[in-house]
Motif scaffolding. Structure first.
Motif, PDB file in Angstrom:
ATOM      1  N   LEU A 135       2.913   2.316 -13.539  1.00 66.02           N
ATOM      2  CA  LEU A 135       2.208   1.703 -12.401  1.00 66.02           C
ATOM      3  C   LEU A 135       2.327   2.632 -11.199  1.00 66.02           C
ATOM      4  O   LEU A 135       3.384   2.705 -10.574  1.00 66.02           O
ATOM      5  CB  LEU A 135       2.823   0.336 -12.066  1.00 66.02           C
ATOM      6  N   PRO A 136       1.273   3.360 -10.866  1.00 72.70           N
ATOM      7  CA  PRO A 136       1.340   4.238  -9.688  1.00 72.70           C
ATOM      8  C   PRO A 136       1.714   3.447  -8.438  1.00 72.70           C
ATOM      9  O   PRO A 136       1.254   2.314  -8.236  1.00 72.70           O
ATOM     10  CB  PRO A 136      -0.083   4.805  -9.583  1.00 72.70           C
ATOM     11  N   GLU A 171       0.749   3.910  -5.504  1.00 71.47           N
ATOM     12  CA  GLU A 171      -0.468   3.637  -4.715  1.00 71.47           C
ATOM     13  C   GLU A 171      -1.104   2.328  -5.156  1.00 71.47           C
ATOM     14  O   GLU A 171      -1.519   1.516  -4.322  1.00 71.47           O
ATOM     15  CB  GLU A 171      -1.474   4.785  -4.866  1.00 71.47           C
ATOM     16  N   ASP A 172      -1.169   2.120  -6.475  1.00 73.97           N
ATOM     17  CA  ASP A 172      -1.763   0.881  -6.987  1.00 73.97           C
ATOM     18  C   ASP A 172      -0.934  -0.329  -6.591  1.00 73.97           C
ATOM     19  O   ASP A 172      -1.484  -1.403  -6.280  1.00 73.97           O
ATOM     20  CB  ASP A 172      -1.879   0.950  -8.511  1.00 73.97           C
ATOM     21  N   LEU A 173       0.394  -0.179  -6.611  1.00 70.73           N
ATOM     22  CA  LEU A 173       1.249  -1.294  -6.217  1.00 70.73           C
ATOM     23  C   LEU A 173       1.033  -1.654  -4.754  1.00 70.73           C
ATOM     24  O   LEU A 173       0.939  -2.840  -4.398  1.00 70.73           O
ATOM     25  CB  LEU A 173       2.715  -0.936  -6.459  1.00 70.73           C
ATOM     26  N   TRP A 213      -1.652  -1.147  -2.893  1.00 69.55           N
ATOM     27  CA  TRP A 213      -2.957  -1.787  -2.715  1.00 69.55           C
ATOM     28  C   TRP A 213      -2.941  -3.211  -3.276  1.00 69.55           C
ATOM     29  O   TRP A 213      -3.558  -4.112  -2.724  1.00 69.55           O
ATOM     30  CB  TRP A 213      -4.039  -0.934  -3.386  1.00 69.55           C
ATOM     31  N   ARG A 214      -2.222  -3.410  -4.371  1.00 69.63           N
ATOM     32  CA  ARG A 214      -2.125  -4.749  -4.960  1.00 69.63           C
ATOM     33  C   ARG A 214      -1.425  -5.706  -3.997  1.00 69.63           C
ATOM     34  O   ARG A 214      -1.814  -6.871  -3.860  1.00 69.63           O
ATOM     35  CB  ARG A 214      -1.361  -4.674  -6.277  1.00 69.63           C
ATOM     36  N   SER A 230      -3.724  -4.984   0.186  1.00 69.61           N
ATOM     37  CA  SER A 230      -5.125  -4.673   0.520  1.00 69.61           C
ATOM     38  C   SER A 230      -6.094  -5.828   0.333  1.00 69.61           C
ATOM     39  O   SER A 230      -7.297  -5.651   0.499  1.00 69.61           O
ATOM     40  CB  SER A 230      -5.608  -3.480  -0.327  1.00 69.61           C
ATOM     41  N   GLU A 231      -5.586  -7.007   0.010  1.00 72.36           N
ATOM     42  CA  GLU A 231      -6.487  -8.133  -0.230  1.00 72.36           C
ATOM     43  C   GLU A 231      -7.373  -8.418   0.975  1.00 72.36           C
ATOM     44  O   GLU A 231      -8.559  -8.676   0.852  1.00 72.36           O
ATOM     45  CB  GLU A 231      -5.678  -9.388  -0.583  1.00 72.36           C
ATOM     46  N   GLU A 267       8.119  -3.730 -11.171  1.00 71.16           N
ATOM     47  CA  GLU A 267       6.984  -2.978 -10.648  1.00 71.16           C
ATOM     48  C   GLU A 267       7.442  -1.719  -9.912  1.00 71.16           C
ATOM     49  O   GLU A 267       6.812  -0.661 -10.010  1.00 71.16           O
ATOM     50  CB  GLU A 267       6.172  -3.848  -9.683  1.00 71.16           C
TER      51      GLU A 267
END
Length: 295
Positions: A218-219, A221-223, A225-226, A229-230, A212
């Motif tokens: 895979l940006p 930022e997305d990693l 939040w994944r 950010s839950e 990852e």
């Protein structure tokens, strides 16, 4: 592929972090010398760590230096630094001894009984601070993580992943820290290495997979939040663009030479009337006319 440098915070958990993904800049740094794979891997990891640690600095003129002090190891010198987005690194090693080592040598094999010095140079009045930790563990990342846990008393998780098998090199890293006072820059009081809010973040940060971290699809930022950010807000900001930042140029070299006494400068001049300077970081050679120097 664009080099990426992000800062992030998780306010509800009093945590901050840095995430980087480095490709073109890493290619530039590694291409300066014909490094074997063991050294490429080591330097790529060191460059990633240097970029993340340097991104923690706030002042424009601050500098972060990561340097290994070795003792009877294959590596003679490992040095990387960061200043205002500029990153550079270099490794000097014993090639004859290295060929007798496996493709994934231990830190002990590479550095012997070595130490890692992490130096923060801040503008006055803060000045310089330095921490030194043994080069122990399975990787440089583990040694740096131990530095924060032991020397700085900051609970820290660091993950670094490499992809050096393709046409272009890539390294990705994640650093997340817990600041109990909830604000950067203040004195940390009553630090607890085991804290419920930190334990959750540490588990999630440690779950980041190597693929990852280096996946260009895979940006980052997305990693982030994944991972985080839950249940909490994650604030993500772009950091300074990363560039290969060697500071070797003729003006700088002349300035350094000018600081030496007249007798020393005369000793530097070769029979052809020039001073030859090699930059270890970028492998450039500069020829300075001795007659052009001010005495």
């Amino acid at each position: 592929m664009v080099d990426k440098n992000l800062s992030f915070s998780i306010p509800a958990k009093h945590c901050r972090g840095r995430a980087v993904r480095i490709g073109p800049v890493l290619d530039d740094i590694l291409s300066a010398h014909n490094y074997p794979m063991q050294i490429k891997s080591l330097l790529a990891e060191a460059v990633c760590l240097t970029a993340m640690l340097g991104a923690l600095l706030k002042e424009e003129e601050s500098q972060l230096t990561l340097q290994a002090q070795t003792e009877n190891g294959v590596i003679n010198l490992l040095a990387c630094d960061y200043r205002n987005g500029d990153v550079r690194g270099y490794v000097q090693f014993d090639a004859e001894r290295l060929v007798r080592e496996p493709l994934a040598p231990s830190l002990m094999a590479l550095f012997g009984k070595g130490y890692l010095a992490i130096t923060f140079d801040h503008p006055e009045p803060r000045g310089r601070s330095q921490g030194i930790v043994p080069l122990e563990g399975g990787s440089l990342a583990e040694a740096v993580q131990n530095y924060f846990m032991q020397s700085e008393q900051i609970p820290t998780v660091i993950r670094v992943a490499l992809d050096l098998d393709g046409e272009h090199a890539m390294v990705g890293g994640l650093l997340v820290q817990h600041l109990p006072d909830g604000e950067e820059g203040k004195e940390r009081l009553h630090v607890r290495m085991k804290h419920p809010e930190w334990e959750h973040v540490a588990i999630m940060g440690g779950s980041a997979q190597g693929e990852e971290l280096v996946d260009p699809g895979l940006p980052l930022e997305d990693l982030l939040w994944r991972l985080f950010s839950e249940s909490d807000e994650v604030r993500v900001l772009s950091g300074k663009p990363l560039i290969k930042g060697c500071r070797c140029n003729e003006e700088h070299i002349r300035d350094v030479i000018a600081r030496f006494p007249k007798e020393d400068k005369e000793d530097m001049v070769s029979e052809d009337g020039t001073i030859s300077i090699d930059c270890a970081f970028c492998s450039k050679k500069f020829i300075i006319s001795g007659a052009s120097l001010n005495n």
